[in-house]
Write an enzyme that holds these catalytic residues in place. Structure first.
Site, short mmCIF file in Angstrom:
data_model
loop_
_atom_site.label_atom_id
_atom_site.label_comp_id
_atom_site.label_asym_id
_atom_site.label_seq_id
_atom_site.Cartn_x
_atom_site.Cartn_y
_atom_site.Cartn_z
N THR A 12 0.82 -1.22 0.00
CA THR A 12 0.00 0.00 0.00
C THR A 12 0.85 1.26 0.00
O THR A 12 0.48 2.27 -0.60
CB THR A 12 -0.96 -0.03 1.21
OG1 THR A 12 -1.93 -1.03 0.98
CG2 THR A 12 -1.65 1.30 1.42
N SER A 55 1.22 -7.32 -1.37
CA SER A 55 1.95 -8.43 -0.75
C SER A 55 1.11 -9.71 -0.68
O SER A 55 1.66 -10.79 -0.47
CB SER A 55 2.46 -8.05 0.64
OG SER A 55 1.42 -7.97 1.58
N THR A 86 1.50 -4.63 4.11
CA THR A 86 1.37 -5.00 5.53
C THR A 86 0.72 -6.37 5.74
O THR A 86 0.91 -6.97 6.79
CB THR A 86 0.55 -3.94 6.29
OG1 THR A 86 -0.73 -3.79 5.68
CG2 THR A 86 1.28 -2.60 6.31
N ASP A 87 -0.04 -6.84 4.73
CA ASP A 87 -0.78 -8.09 4.96
C ASP A 87 0.13 -9.30 5.14
O ASP A 87 -0.22 -10.23 5.87
CB ASP A 87 -1.77 -8.34 3.82
CG ASP A 87 -3.03 -7.51 3.99
OD1 ASP A 87 -3.33 -7.12 5.13
OD2 ASP A 87 -3.71 -7.24 2.99
N1 GLU Z 1 -3.02 -6.22 0.78
C1 GLU Z 1 -2.11 -5.15 0.63
C2 GLU Z 1 -0.67 -5.57 0.87
O1 GLU Z 1 -0.41 -6.31 1.80
C3 GLU Z 1 -2.53 -3.98 1.36
C4 GLU Z 1 -2.04 -3.95 2.76
C5 GLU Z 1 -0.99 -2.90 2.96
O2 GLU Z 1 0.01 -2.84 2.29
O3 GLU Z 1 -1.23 -2.12 3.86
O4 GLU Z 1 0.19 -5.21 0.11
#
Ligand code: GLU
Length: 177
Positions: A12, A55, A86-87
């Protein structure tokens, strides 16, 4: 001059809004333009974009590619900051811990809940704090988000709180604890 390797993988923090698609997505790396806003007079941040993915779409081959890039640079002895979605940030952190059990430098994973440049984004804060943390921490794999530092095997993402929280139990089943 302190050298820091900043490996970018997407997530993100790097998402942009596409008017055509009507949603945010990962395309070109945009970390570089935000780095220029920081005053880092004694720091040479070397940006290495290796992929730009959500991710949740990262594969085992992608993580092997990350390890290969780190293995190439590790002998130089400089800290790493890795931007990541973050995932699955914890998953990658645990993988790096298992792959590099005898690290001699700090490896800091970071990202954002809201893309760089968007109103209310936490991206530049997390990037700035991670660069600082990578200069202060001892060897190991960490997640740095929202003013806090977590060992990669004692952290989880809390979706309800919109941040990362510490876990008292090690989440690394292959780890030493
Ligand atoms: N699903 C995405 C990822 O993990 C969005 C979560 C994020 O990066 O905050 O890349």
């Amino acid at each position: 001059m302190q050298i820091i390797y900043l490996i970018t993988t997407g997530g993100t923090i790097e998402k942009v809004y596409s008017e055509q698609l009507g949603k945010v997505h990962n395309s070109a790396s945009k970390i570089g333009q935000y780095l220029t806003r920081l005053r880092l007079p004694d720091c040479d941040v070397r940006v290495i974009p290796i992929m730009n993915k959500d991710s949740l779409e990262m594969t085992q081959e992608d993580r092997v590619g990350l390890v290969a890039e780190m293995s190439r640079l590790l002998p130089e002895g400089h800290p790493f900051v890795i931007t990541h979605g973050t995932d699955t940030m914890v998953e990658t952190g645990l993988y790096l811990q298992r792959t590099f059990p005898s690290l001699h430098v700090p490896v800091v994973l970071t990202g954002a809940m809201t893309p760089l440049g968007f109103e209310g984004s936490d991206g530049l804060q997390n990037l700035t704090e991670s660069l600082m943390a990578s200069r202060l921490l001892g060897p190991g794999v960490y997640i740095v988000m929202h003013g806090r530092v977590f060992p990669a095997d004692h952290v989880r993402k809390d979706r309800d709180l919109g941040t990362f929280v510490e876990t008292t139990q090690s989440v690394n089943p292959g780890g030493s604890e």
